[in-house]
Design a protein around this motif. Structure first.
Motif, PDB file in Angstrom:
ATOM      1  N   GLU A  56      35.674  55.140  33.175  1.00  0.00           N
ATOM      2  CA  GLU A  56      34.828  54.033  32.750  1.00  0.00           C
ATOM      3  C   GLU A  56      33.995  54.464  31.539  1.00  0.00           C
ATOM      4  OE1 GLU A  56      31.852  50.977  35.017  1.00  0.00           O
ATOM      5  OE2 GLU A  56      31.357  53.113  35.169  1.00  0.00           O
ATOM      6  N   GLY A 118      32.824  43.262  38.928  1.00  0.00           N
ATOM      7  CA  GLY A 118      34.016  42.884  38.188  1.00  0.00           C
ATOM      8  C   GLY A 118      35.298  43.126  38.949  1.00  0.00           C
ATOM      9  N   ALA A 122      34.842  39.164  41.015  1.00  0.00           N
ATOM     10  CA  ALA A 122      34.988  38.299  39.845  1.00  0.00           C
ATOM     11  C   ALA A 122      35.901  37.116  40.114  1.00  0.00           C
ATOM     12  CB  ALA A 122      35.512  39.099  38.653  1.00  0.00           C
ATOM     13  N   HIS A 188      42.150  36.448  32.276  1.00  0.00           N
ATOM     14  CA  HIS A 188      40.775  36.406  31.756  1.00  0.00           C
ATOM     15  C   HIS A 188      39.979  35.405  32.580  1.00  0.00           C
ATOM     16  CE1 HIS A 188      37.527  36.186  28.681  1.00  0.00           C
ATOM     17  NE2 HIS A 188      37.492  34.905  29.014  1.00  0.00           N
ATOM     18  N   GLU A 190      35.690  33.975  32.836  1.00  0.00           N
ATOM     19  CA  GLU A 190      34.309  34.086  32.385  1.00  0.00           C
ATOM     20  C   GLU A 190      33.468  33.010  33.045  1.00  0.00           C
ATOM     21  OE1 GLU A 190      33.707  31.904  28.236  1.00  0.00           O
ATOM     22  OE2 GLU A 190      35.389  33.333  28.141  1.00  0.00           O
ATOM     23  N   THR A 208      32.340  38.216  31.524  1.00  0.00           N
ATOM     24  CA  THR A 208      33.778  38.018  31.353  1.00  0.00           C
ATOM     25  C   THR A 208      34.524  39.247  31.864  1.00  0.00           C
ATOM     26  OG1 THR A 208      34.077  39.023  29.155  1.00  0.00           O
ATOM     27  CG2 THR A 208      33.229  36.776  29.224  1.00  0.00           C
ATOM     28  N   VAL A 209      35.724  39.009  32.363  1.00  0.00           N
ATOM     29  CA  VAL A 209      36.596  40.099  32.801  1.00  0.00           C
ATOM     30  C   VAL A 209      37.990  39.836  32.252  1.00  0.00           C
ATOM     31  CG1 VAL A 209      37.519  41.418  34.744  1.00  0.00           C
ATOM     32  CG2 VAL A 209      35.272  40.320  34.939  1.00  0.00           C
ATOM     33  N   ASP A 210      38.570  40.829  31.595  1.00  0.00           N
ATOM     34  CA  ASP A 210      39.959  40.771  31.141  1.00  0.00           C
ATOM     35  C   ASP A 210      40.792  41.668  32.043  1.00  0.00           C
ATOM     36  OD1 ASP A 210      39.723  39.050  28.812  1.00  0.00           O
ATOM     37  OD2 ASP A 210      38.594  40.695  27.901  1.00  0.00           O
ATOM     38  N   PHE A 211      41.947  41.158  32.477  1.00  0.00           N
ATOM     39  CA  PHE A 211      42.798  41.866  33.427  1.00  0.00           C
ATOM     40  C   PHE A 211      44.110  42.284  32.776  1.00  0.00           C
ATOM     41  CE2 PHE A 211      40.079  39.020  35.799  1.00  0.00           C
ATOM     42  CZ  PHE A 211      39.667  39.766  36.888  1.00  0.00           C
ATOM     43  N   PRO A 224      40.896  45.026  36.079  1.00  0.00           N
ATOM     44  CA  PRO A 224      40.102  44.874  34.854  1.00  0.00           C
ATOM     45  C   PRO A 224      40.393  45.959  33.821  1.00  0.00           C
ATOM     46  CG  PRO A 224      38.730  44.485  36.766  1.00  0.00           C
ATOM     47  CD  PRO A 224      40.029  45.027  37.287  1.00  0.00           C
ATOM     48  N   THR A 226      38.614  45.326  30.651  1.00  0.00           N
ATOM     49  CA  THR A 226      37.315  45.232  29.981  1.00  0.00           C
ATOM     50  C   THR A 226      36.419  44.267  30.747  1.00  0.00           C
ATOM     51  OG1 THR A 226      38.362  45.559  27.816  1.00  0.00           O
ATOM     52  CG2 THR A 226      36.119  44.703  27.825  1.00  0.00           C
ATOM     53  N   VAL A 227      35.180  44.655  30.948  1.00  0.00           N
ATOM     54  CA  VAL A 227      34.164  43.780  31.552  1.00  0.00           C
ATOM     55  C   VAL A 227      33.020  43.663  30.553  1.00  0.00           C
ATOM     56  CG1 VAL A 227      32.465  43.515  33.405  1.00  0.00           C
ATOM     57  CG2 VAL A 227      34.761  44.379  33.929  1.00  0.00           C
TER      58      VAL A 227
END
Length: 271
Positions: A56, A118, A122, A188, A190, A208-211, A224, A226-227
């Motif tokens: 992380e 996240g 999320a 994604h 948010e 927001t969380v990108d998976f 995830p 990016t959070v």
């Protein structure tokens, strides 16, 4: 009957308007199917994802008038484990390795802004079967998405605030999510909520969380990459921004070695 009497006193215009409103709150059949698939994927993740570790990298900032006022960076080993409780909930923790590039094992972190959940909440908070009654969902026609993806919005229902399943949903919550059309996995999500800081009631907080698909011991999970969490700047309050990037996923497991016991006859005997 009283119900018929009240219905009879309702004007035709009101009946049409009320009926249209009721229909607007119901997902279309296609959207309903997509939500059911998303909810099933969310439930499967909660039930089957194993405990795991990853690297992380956090950047936490305070900004004023668009200029950086304070920043801290953290490198950590991030861990997601099953609690072992009856609900088998997922728990998040981190082992700090460095702060601002200097080796550190600090237990308490003094960041301008922090964020958690996240990995563990999320999706479940906004896209699970028990929470569908809390939101109105709609296709997001305004969103610019990549080929092979679809975007949708959700808004907290005011009339659902008293429902037990919706008790933790903050009034005024809005958000959107993007799915991979082939797998119906969320890529994604948010959400934006009122986020008062002290007496400043006009602050909004967005997370927001990108998976991305990750392979853990031969099985793929969408986890995830990016959070991000940030708040708006107001005349009274600075803006805050949290960004965490995750990489090097691997399954967390413990190993043990059983050693043979030594018989008493081989032990040194007292003289």
């Amino acid at each position: 009957m009283r119900l018929s009497s009240a219905f009879a006193r309702t004007s035709p215009a009101c009946l049409i308007g009320c009926f249209a409103t009721a229909l607007a709150q119901q997902p279309t059949p296609a959207l309903d199917q997509i939500l059911s698939r998303v909810e099933a994927n969310t439930d499967q993740y909660k039930a089957t994802v194993p405990s795991f570790l990853c690297d992380e990298r956090i950047t936490s900032q305070e900004l004023r008038d668009g200029k950086l006022k304070h920043e801290i960076t953290i490198d950590a080993l991030f861990r997601v484990t099953r609690s072992g409780s009856p609900s088998d909930a997922l728990e998040e923790s981190r082992e700090v390795r460095a702060i601002n590039g200097e080796p550190s094992s600090a237990k308490k972190l003094n960041m301008p802004i922090s964020f958690s959940g996240g990995f563990s909440g999320a999706l479940a908070k906004f896209l699970s079967a028990e929470r569908r009654q809390c939101f109105d969902y709609q296709p997001d026609q305004s969103a610019s998405v990549s080929p092979g993806t679809e975007a949708f919005t959700f808004t907290a229902r005011e009339d659902a605030a008293k429902q037990p399943a919706c008790s933790t949903i903050q009034p005024g919550t809005t958000g959107k999510f993007v799915i991979d059309s082939a797998t119906i996995q969320v890529t994604h999500i948010e959400r934006t909520v009122p986020n008062p800081i002290g007496r400043d009631q006009s602050v909004l907080g967005t997370a927001t969380v990108d998976f991305t698909p990750v392979n853990l011991n031969g099985k793929s999970f969408w986890l995830p990459s990016t959070v991000t969490a940030f708040t708006t700047e107001t005349p009274k309050t600075s803006a805050f921004r949290f960004t965490a990037k995750y990489s090097n996923y691997h399954r967390f497991s413990a190993s043990s070695t059983i050693l043979p016991t030594t018989s008493d006859s081989n032990q040194p005997q007292p003289r």
